[in-house]
Design an enzyme around this catalytic site. Structure first.
Site, PDB file in Angstrom:
ATOM      1  N   LYS A 220      -2.762   5.928  -4.207  1.00  8.58           N
ATOM      2  CA  LYS A 220      -3.814   6.907  -3.924  1.00  8.58           C
ATOM      3  C   LYS A 220      -3.488   8.237  -4.600  1.00  8.58           C
ATOM      4  O   LYS A 220      -2.324   8.636  -4.686  1.00  8.58           O
ATOM      5  CB  LYS A 220      -3.944   7.129  -2.411  1.00  8.58           C
ATOM      6  CG  LYS A 220      -4.039   5.849  -1.607  1.00  8.58           C
ATOM      7  CD  LYS A 220      -4.015   6.129  -0.108  1.00  8.58           C
ATOM      8  CE  LYS A 220      -3.747   4.857   0.672  1.00  8.58           C
ATOM      9  NZ  LYS A 220      -2.328   4.458   0.623  1.00  8.58           N
TER      10      LYS A 220
ATOM     11  N   ASP B 135       0.841  -1.194   0.000  1.00 16.38           N
ATOM     12  CA  ASP B 135       0.000   0.000   0.000  1.00 16.38           C
ATOM     13  C   ASP B 135       0.874   1.241   0.000  1.00 16.38           C
ATOM     14  O   ASP B 135       1.638   1.485   0.939  1.00 16.38           O
ATOM     15  CB  ASP B 135      -0.914  -0.001   1.234  1.00 16.38           C
ATOM     16  CG  ASP B 135      -1.852   1.192   1.259  1.00 16.38           C
ATOM     17  OD1 ASP B 135      -2.994   1.058   0.789  1.00 16.38           O
ATOM     18  OD2 ASP B 135      -1.430   2.273   1.739  1.00 16.38           O
TER      19      ASP B 135
ATOM     20  N   HIS C  36      -7.524   9.828  -1.992  1.00 19.29           N
ATOM     21  CA  HIS C  36      -6.886   9.750  -0.676  1.00 19.29           C
ATOM     22  C   HIS C  36      -7.734  10.403   0.427  1.00 19.29           C
ATOM     23  O   HIS C  36      -7.840   9.868   1.531  1.00 19.29           O
ATOM     24  CB  HIS C  36      -5.500  10.403  -0.730  1.00 19.29           C
ATOM     25  CG  HIS C  36      -4.556   9.891   0.297  1.00 19.29           C
ATOM     26  ND1 HIS C  36      -3.192   9.861   0.117  1.00 19.29           N
ATOM     27  CD2 HIS C  36      -4.761   9.377   1.532  1.00 19.29           C
ATOM     28  CE1 HIS C  36      -2.606   9.357   1.188  1.00 19.29           C
ATOM     29  NE2 HIS C  36      -3.542   9.061   2.069  1.00 19.29           N
TER      30      HIS C  36
ATOM     31  N   TYR D 255       2.978   9.881  -0.413  1.00 20.62           N
ATOM     32  CA  TYR D 255       4.116   9.313   0.297  1.00 20.62           C
ATOM     33  C   TYR D 255       5.438   9.559  -0.436  1.00 20.62           C
ATOM     34  O   TYR D 255       6.502   9.432   0.158  1.00 20.62           O
ATOM     35  CB  TYR D 255       3.951   7.805   0.496  1.00 20.62           C
ATOM     36  CG  TYR D 255       2.688   7.363   1.184  1.00 20.62           C
ATOM     37  CD1 TYR D 255       1.854   8.266   1.841  1.00 20.62           C
ATOM     38  CD2 TYR D 255       2.310   6.023   1.164  1.00 20.62           C
ATOM     39  CE1 TYR D 255       0.690   7.845   2.462  1.00 20.62           C
ATOM     40  CE2 TYR D 255       1.149   5.596   1.785  1.00 20.62           C
ATOM     41  CZ  TYR D 255       0.329   6.512   2.417  1.00 20.62           C
ATOM     42  OH  TYR D 255      -0.825   6.083   3.021  1.00 20.62           O
TER      43      TYR D 255
END
Length: 281
Positions: free
Chosen positions: A79, A49, A113, A54
């Site tokens: 996401k 994930d 997200h 990120y």
């Protein structure tokens, strides 16, 4: 050495299957992400994930390509970044960037997200992702941090029912009403922050359960998630902890132990409230 653990899969509402336990790369620096992901894959994880936010999608993709594991045996979730569904943003281009950065072919699951209710564009954003899904860029699409009212708008105004809703869930925030709504609409619940960013590890109610079972408190809480039917993806960069988090399928919590964990719910968040969170980078 790879684990002999068999991770169960859950079938999404479009027939795609997802491993119930995955490996999360939130807050893992890009420079460490490939190594951590390769470790997880070596130990037996088959679900990773990540997210645009990120900053480590490319490194996850590198690990998948270099792992030697057939692509169709690994499930990858990413996401859409918050800056890609403000009014006027090019959502389609942002979604394509994820496909390009991962460089592994179609992405297994792609999520909005955050709903960003103050921005108010998530319905239009979803319609763009629906088209990308129809075009084969994503095998399934879903949402993250959506509450019932956000989901209701999507169900009323769009065509594709989200495959998952990834939300903050842990013993201090059990989210049972939202999980029930998800279930009623064939939306799988995924749990982020499954051990409340470590806050539950020192809870005096959990230590006796862990001692009785001969397990760590983290394993007890992760097993609670598994028995509830949620998809969970703990994060670590430590090989021993990554391996420990995988060993959840050779023991079960009793009904009484589950009741103790459920009693800890205080509707207390560790992360932002989606009703108020409107941060756009």
């Amino acid at each position: 050495m790879a684990s002999t653990t068999t991770i169960p899969s859950i079938t999404l509402n479009n027939g795609v299957t997802i491993p119930q336990l995955g490996f999360g790369v939130f807050q893992i620096p890009p420079s460490e992400t490939k190594a951590a992901t390769l470790t997880a894959l070596e130990l037996g994880y088959r679900h990773i994930d990540t997210a645009q936010m990120y900053g480590n999608e490319a490194e996850v993709g590198q690990a998948v390509r270099e792992s030697g594991i057939p692509r169709d045996e690994i499930f990858i979730t990413s996401k859409l970044n918050n800056n890609a569904h403000a009014p006027g943003a090019d959502t389609a281009a942002a979604a394509q960037r994820t496909v390009d950065d991962l460089d592994i072919g179609p992405v297994d699951l792609y999520l909005i997200h955050w709903p960003l209710p103050g921005v108010g564009s998530y319905v239009e954003t979803w319609k763009v992702l629906e088209q990308a899904y129809r075009d084969g860029k994503f095998r399934a699409i879903g949402v993250s941090n959506f509450h019932q009212q956000h989901l209701t708008r999507l169900l009323d105004e769009t065509d594709v029912v989200p495959a998952v809703n990834q939300i903050e869930v842990h013993p201090y925030l059990s989210q049972n009403p939202l999980r029930q709504f998800n279930s009623e609409h064939q939306i799988i619940t995924e749990a982020w922050s499954p051990i409340a960013q470590g806050a539950v590890l020192d809870d005096p109610a959990l230590a006796p359960i862990a001692e009785e079972l001969g397990r760590s408190v983290a394993q007890v809480v992760l097993r609670w998630h598994i028995q509830r039917g949620d998809v969970v993806f703990p994060k670590s960069v430590t090989r021993a902890r990554i391996a420990e988090n995988l060993e959840l399928f050779d023991f079960e919590l009793s009904d009484a132990q589950v009741d103790v964990i459920e009693s800890l719910n205080a509707d207390r968040r560790r992360g932002p409230n989606p009703e108020e969170f409107n941060w756009v980078p």
